[in-house]
Design an enzyme around this catalytic site. Sequence first.
Site, short mmCIF file in Angstrom:
data_model
loop_
_atom_site.label_atom_id
_atom_site.label_comp_id
_atom_site.label_asym_id
_atom_site.label_seq_id
_atom_site.Cartn_x
_atom_site.Cartn_y
_atom_site.Cartn_z
N SER A 119 0.76 -1.19 0.06
CA SER A 119 0.05 -0.10 -0.08
C SER A 119 0.82 1.21 -0.08
CB SER A 119 -0.97 0.01 1.28
OG SER A 119 -0.30 -0.12 2.62
N HIS A 140 -2.12 -2.90 -6.03
CA HIS A 140 -2.72 -2.11 -4.48
C HIS A 140 -4.23 -2.56 -4.58
CE1 HIS A 140 -3.51 0.69 -1.32
NE2 HIS A 140 -3.47 -0.11 -0.76
N GLU A 152 -5.17 0.12 -7.48
CA GLU A 152 -3.90 0.80 -8.14
C GLU A 152 -2.78 0.10 -8.79
OE1 GLU A 152 -3.48 4.88 -5.53
OE2 GLU A 152 -3.16 3.10 -4.44
N ASN A 190 -3.06 6.13 -0.27
CA ASN A 190 -2.68 6.28 0.90
C ASN A 190 -2.03 7.80 1.25
OD1 ASN A 190 -3.64 4.16 2.27
ND2 ASN A 190 -2.17 2.91 1.52
#
Length: 284
Positions: A119, A140, A152, A190
């Site tokens: 992540s 991800h 992602e 993130n």
Amino acid sequence: MELKKIMVVGAGQMGSGIAQTAAQAGFEVLLHDLSEELIGRGLGNIGKNLSRLVEKGKLNEQEREEILGRIQPAPLLEEAREADLVIEAVMEKMEVKTDLFRTLDGILGKEGILATNTSSLPITELAAVTDRPERVIGMHFMNPVPVMKLVEIIRGLATSDETYRRIEELARRMGKIPVEVNDFPGFVSNRVLMPMINEAIYAVYEGVATPESVDQVMKLGMNHPMGPLELADFIGLDTCLSIMEILYEGFGDSKYRPCPLLRKYVKAGWLGRKTGRGFYRYEA
């Protein structure tokens, strides 16, 4: 070469979710973890998830059994030689992932692709420990994997266009919406989400409001389906801290400094839902 068989390394919440989603899409899946007990736990969770889909009328019993039949336990990592693609979903620590990638690089067939569900960690650095950096890529997934549509897809510095194309196609076959992202700390999801969670924790730390009030403001005022502190507990406070530390180290910017209260909770073992206590208390 068409991707047909996938090994998922890590049978926890993310890994079992990836395995389930791949099997539902028709792929043959090998599920690996450090012990048969952990693999069994992951398979048990997949079975429960599929049973809920049967109860909701989204699957029938035969379809459930067919999906489970496409997931085979793989207690030996050497079984990766049978796979066209390995997706790792192990703990978010660079040394753990690099050790795993070095080992897998020596097992996987020459044309095999190594994907990481990290992540926040750099794909380029992971790829550099292998002899196939052009066939290393980030995938991800969002949690819970069977429900969330986004993946992602992160290119490392050496990731080839062909590898990207094949993984993008795979994500679509798994019913996901792939979004291409460059290799920066935290990627997009993130890099945006974790500072918001961290700031929500600061609001509690500084006595601005209670966790309940912070979450209510974000749910009722910003139309978020889940408040940031409730979400942090769902993700795991140790995971949130790890990602904030990666952002802080990667950018060297004080805006990514983890809140002291987050560190305190992690040291206390208050990690959220998985330990029964974080910003909220949870029944066992």
